[in-house]
Design a protein around this motif. Structure first.
Motif, PDB file in Angstrom:
ATOM      1  N   LEU A  41       0.527  -1.074   0.132  1.00  0.00           N
ATOM      2  CA  LEU A  41      -0.314   0.212   0.065  1.00  0.00           C
ATOM      3  C   LEU A  41       0.973   1.595   0.478  1.00  0.00           C
ATOM      4  N   LYS A  62     -10.118  -2.816  -7.988  1.00  0.00           N
ATOM      5  CA  LYS A  62      -9.502  -3.111  -8.425  1.00  0.00           C
ATOM      6  C   LYS A  62      -8.865  -4.401  -9.468  1.00  0.00           C
ATOM      7  N   ASP A  66      -3.344  -5.361  -8.858  1.00  0.00           N
ATOM      8  CA  ASP A  66      -3.574  -4.497  -7.775  1.00  0.00           C
ATOM      9  C   ASP A  66      -3.213  -5.350  -6.340  1.00  0.00           C
ATOM     10  N   TRP A  69      -3.278  -2.898  -3.326  1.00  0.00           N
ATOM     11  CA  TRP A  69      -4.842  -3.059  -2.658  1.00  0.00           C
ATOM     12  C   TRP A  69      -4.796  -3.894  -1.723  1.00  0.00           C
ATOM     13  N   LYS A  72     -10.344  -1.643   2.443  1.00  0.00           N
ATOM     14  CA  LYS A  72     -11.442  -0.790   1.146  1.00  0.00           C
ATOM     15  C   LYS A  72     -10.969   0.734   1.690  1.00  0.00           C
ATOM     16  N   VAL A  75      -7.749   1.347   2.059  1.00  0.00           N
ATOM     17  CA  VAL A  75      -6.728   2.415   0.187  1.00  0.00           C
ATOM     18  C   VAL A  75      -8.068   3.177   0.391  1.00  0.00           C
ATOM     19  N   ILE A  85     -12.775   4.829  -4.853  1.00  0.00           N
ATOM     20  CA  ILE A  85     -12.874   2.884  -5.243  1.00  0.00           C
ATOM     21  C   ILE A  85     -13.810   2.929  -4.791  1.00  0.00           C
ATOM     22  N   ASP A  87     -15.062  -0.654  -4.269  1.00  0.00           N
ATOM     23  CA  ASP A  87     -15.028  -2.394  -3.677  1.00  0.00           C
ATOM     24  C   ASP A  87     -16.111  -2.918  -3.091  1.00  0.00           C
TER      25      ASP A  87
END
Length: 217
Positions: A41, A62, A66, A69, A72, A75, A85, A87
């Motif tokens: 990350l 994603k 990735d 990742w 969530k 991220v 994002i 997710d």
């Protein structure tokens, strides 16, 4: 990326130039995964900052590469201001609802291994269901639903369970990536299928240029 072919040479500069020529500050850009080669990350921050510096509001999902990742929440904690994002959930951007998940290979694919892939496939179907359910709540029967997947929702021109569930949720548009060979692009399902508009958005398939998705494809 040059190891994948000469067309990848200076691809970042090509993307940036085309992006600045076609994307305004208020535009929404959907990015269907495989965003960075970072493994952790903390290592992805430079790539996210590069996307942040480009115009527009961006929503990402994603991809299978990735690896950086994490959860969530982790991220989202490091995302620059113009990035969001999805997710297995949904967000509202202006008057559009965007939802999504990664997707996966499907039974019948040449490389599908039931012992390892079946569990992931079923999990991703469940994640898509949750994303679509969340999107339907946010849509309030007014806002169009756009679905972000990484894996294509069709196999040999036929809808997979992913496409069937997207159609059942009355989504407006689905964009996906993952395909990076000319023969795959030629056979990819794009355009209107029943009530959903599908578009392959792998950057090399698009010549490293953003593609305009209209309200009425």
């Amino acid at each position: 990326m040059d190891v994948f072919g000469a067309h990848w040479r200076n691809h970042a500069a090509t993307i940036a130039k085309a992006w600045h020529e076609s994307v305004a500050a208020d535009d929404l850009v959907l990015i269907a995964g495989d965003i960075s080669w970072a493994m952790h990350l903390n290592d992805v921050r430079a790539d996210l900052a590069w996307i942040e510096a480009l115009p527009g509001k961006k929503v990402l999902c994603k991809g299978n590469h990735d690896y950086w990742w994490s959860s969530k929440n982790k991220v989202r904690a490091i995302l620059p201001p113009s990035l969001q994002i999805v997710d297995c959930d949904a967000v509202v951007v202006d008057q559009i609802v965007v939802c999504g998940t990664r997707g996966w290979a499907v039974p019948g694919d040449r490389d599908f291994d039931k012992t390892t892939d079946q569990r992931i496939y079923e999990r991703e179907l469940g994640r898509l269901e949750r994303a679509l359910a969340g999107a339907q709540v946010l849509a309030e029967e007014v806002r169009p639903i756009y679905v972000l997947l990484h894996f294509p929702p069709f196999r040999d021109g036929q809808p997979t369970e992913f496409a069937k569930r997207i159609a059942a949720a009355h989504a407006h548009t689905c964009v996906y990536g993952h395909l990076h060979q000319a023969e795959q692009w030629a056979n990819a399902t794009t355009g209107q299928v029943e009530t959903v508009f599908y578009q392959l958005t792998a950057c090399d398939a698009l010549g490293f240029k953003p593609l305009l998705l209209t309200d009425n494809p």
